[in-house]
Design an enzyme around this catalytic site. Structure first.
Site, mmCIF file in Angstrom:
data_model
loop_
_atom_site.group_PDB
_atom_site.id
_atom_site.type_symbol
_atom_site.label_atom_id
_atom_site.label_comp_id
_atom_site.label_asym_id
_atom_site.label_seq_id
_atom_site.Cartn_x
_atom_site.Cartn_y
_atom_site.Cartn_z
ATOM 1 N N ILE A 97 29.722 37.791 -1.657
ATOM 2 C CA ILE A 97 30.323 37.779 -0.327
ATOM 3 C C ILE A 97 29.222 37.732 0.729
ATOM 4 O O ILE A 97 28.228 38.446 0.640
ATOM 5 C CB ILE A 97 31.207 39.028 -0.106
ATOM 6 C CG1 ILE A 97 32.310 39.102 -1.171
ATOM 7 C CG2 ILE A 97 31.806 39.022 1.297
ATOM 8 C CD1 ILE A 97 33.292 37.956 -1.152
ATOM 9 N N ASP B 211 29.811 61.943 3.357
ATOM 10 C CA ASP B 211 28.998 61.412 2.272
ATOM 11 C C ASP B 211 29.814 61.575 0.997
ATOM 12 O O ASP B 211 29.984 62.684 0.492
ATOM 13 C CB ASP B 211 27.671 62.174 2.177
ATOM 14 C CG ASP B 211 26.772 61.630 1.069
ATOM 15 O OD1 ASP B 211 27.229 60.764 0.278
ATOM 16 O OD2 ASP B 211 25.603 62.072 0.978
ATOM 17 N N LYS C 97 31.796 49.705 -11.133
ATOM 18 C CA LYS C 97 32.901 48.877 -10.655
ATOM 19 C C LYS C 97 33.929 48.651 -11.762
ATOM 20 O O LYS C 97 35.144 48.615 -11.499
ATOM 21 C CB LYS C 97 32.373 47.557 -10.106
ATOM 22 C CG LYS C 97 31.606 47.705 -8.793
ATOM 23 C CD LYS C 97 32.465 48.328 -7.709
ATOM 24 C CE LYS C 97 31.779 48.342 -6.361
ATOM 25 N NZ LYS C 97 32.639 48.912 -5.288
ATOM 26 N N ASN D 260 36.496 51.358 -0.351
ATOM 27 C CA ASN D 260 35.523 50.282 -0.212
ATOM 28 C C ASN D 260 34.084 50.777 -0.252
ATOM 29 O O ASN D 260 33.185 50.040 -0.652
ATOM 30 C CB ASN D 260 35.774 49.536 1.105
ATOM 31 C CG ASN D 260 34.663 48.566 1.443
ATOM 32 O OD1 ASN D 260 34.496 47.543 0.780
ATOM 33 N ND2 ASN D 260 33.881 48.891 2.468
ATOM 34 N N ILE E 199 32.831 43.997 4.330
ATOM 35 C CA ILE E 199 34.223 43.975 3.882
ATOM 36 C C ILE E 199 35.029 45.090 4.552
ATOM 37 O O ILE E 199 36.172 44.892 4.953
ATOM 38 C CB ILE E 199 34.293 44.102 2.351
ATOM 39 C CG1 ILE E 199 33.721 42.842 1.687
ATOM 40 C CG2 ILE E 199 35.722 44.347 1.882
ATOM 41 C CD1 ILE E 199 33.542 42.967 0.182
ATOM 42 N N SER F 52 34.467 44.613 -8.307
ATOM 43 C CA SER F 52 33.478 43.544 -8.276
ATOM 44 C C SER F 52 33.638 42.607 -9.460
ATOM 45 O O SER F 52 34.025 43.042 -10.566
ATOM 46 C CB SER F 52 32.063 44.132 -8.303
ATOM 47 O OG SER F 52 31.087 43.113 -8.422
ATOM 48 N N GLY G 154 33.730 53.188 4.046
ATOM 49 C CA GLY G 154 32.664 52.201 4.198
ATOM 50 C C GLY G 154 33.027 51.105 5.174
ATOM 51 O O GLY G 154 32.815 49.919 4.908
ATOM 52 N N TYR H 92 25.754 49.436 -11.269
ATOM 53 C CA TYR H 92 26.721 48.879 -10.326
ATOM 54 C C TYR H 92 27.880 48.234 -11.093
ATOM 55 O O TYR H 92 29.046 48.502 -10.821
ATOM 56 C CB TYR H 92 26.048 47.858 -9.413
ATOM 57 C CG TYR H 92 26.992 47.253 -8.397
ATOM 58 C CD1 TYR H 92 27.374 47.973 -7.271
ATOM 59 C CD2 TYR H 92 27.509 45.973 -8.569
ATOM 60 C CE1 TYR H 92 28.257 47.435 -6.338
ATOM 61 C CE2 TYR H 92 28.390 45.423 -7.645
ATOM 62 C CZ TYR H 92 28.751 46.159 -6.535
ATOM 63 O OH TYR H 92 29.632 45.623 -5.617
ATOM 64 N N SER I 249 31.860 50.523 8.223
ATOM 65 C CA SER I 249 30.878 50.259 9.275
ATOM 66 C C SER I 249 30.567 48.785 9.441
ATOM 67 O O SER I 249 30.220 48.330 10.527
ATOM 68 C CB SER I 249 29.572 51.010 8.980
ATOM 69 O OG SER I 249 29.761 52.393 9.023
#
Length: 257
Positions: free
Chosen positions: A195, A61, A166, A88, A17, A149, A12, A162, A14
């Site tokens: 963030i 993916d 986490k 990440n 973070i 998180s 991740g 989510y 791109s």
């Protein structure tokens, strides 16, 4: 003494973070495999920002177990042996995937859980397995840093999947820390608060922006660079004895007991 130049796979990477983490590792001379799932243009933009040479972009993916497993091999082919894995990549909470149990349809609820479990938890688990196999076969030490998180501890009522995934990532990291210690592999996690990534700029600019800043006694929200600094430290040889730790990075906005 110059630090050894390591291979680092950042999933991740791109933007946000992941990009900040890739930049910080590259600044210390490491070779970076910049992972992306769908947004090649942004991954190429990250690649263009990295100082030094030997970096590459890799795609997978992570919801696909086979793709997650093969990602490590692709990263090795692209940049050489990998010594550090940063888990990440994640499906983050946003207005489009809210799934409160008192508001979402069953279809919305089920879809959110399926996607977040597949990427946030199983993607990280499968990539970690492949990376561990690589290190063990080499007989080399290494480090895994998971990006968890604050929501794992305080709850995510609008996005319960989510928060749950986490929390599971934190628990997975501690299990792996014990299992992989005999192989010289340290495993840690970071638990960021809010963030200021590109994705969050609308919230910060909106009516609730000041309330978000006021969550911390520092009067601001965290930056991707705040998290990246902690990740790079935890991946260092100096932090090896911190294996198993979950480090809060939230500006004292939420204190665990």
């Amino acid at each position: 003494m110059t630090a050894p130049r390591r291979g680092v796979l950042v999933t991740g990477a791109s933007r946000g973070i992941g990009r900040a983490t890739a930049l910080r590792f590259a600044a210390r001379g490491d070779r970076i495999a910049v992972h992306f799932a769908h947004d090649r243009r942004s991954a190429e933009a990250t690649l263009a920002l990295l100082p030094g040479a030997g970096h590459a972009v890799v795609q997978a993916d992570l919801a696909d177990p086979d793709a997650a497993r093969s990602l490590v091999d692709e990263a090795i082919s692209a940049v050489g042996d990998i010594d550090v894995l940063v888990n990440n990549a994640a499906v983050g909470p946003d207005d489009g995937n809210m799934h409160r149990p008192d508001a979402a349809t069953f279809e919305e609820w089920s879809a959110a859980w399926q996607r977040m479990v597949q990427v946030n938890l199983l993607g990280a688990a499968n990539t970690s397995w492949a990376f561990a196999q690589h290190l063990i076969a080499r007989g080399a030490p290494g480090a895994i840093v998971n990006v968890g998180s604050r929501g794992a501890f305080r709850g995510e009522p609008d996005h319960p999947a989510y928060g749950a995934t986490k929390a599971a990532v934190h628990a997975m990291g501690q299990s792996l820390a014990i299992a992989l210690a005999p192989h010289g592999v340290a495993v840690t996690s970071v638990a960021p608060g809010f963030i200021s990534t590109d994705r969050q700029q609308g919230k910060l600019a909106g009516a609730g922006g000041q309330a978000l800043r006021d969550q911390s006694p520092f009067g601001r929200v965290g930056t991707p660079e705040d998290v990246a600094a902690a990740i790079v430290h935890l991946a260092s040889a100096e932090a090896h004895w911190s294996s198993g730790a979950v480090l809060d990075i939230n500006g004292a906005s939420y204190l665990r007991t």
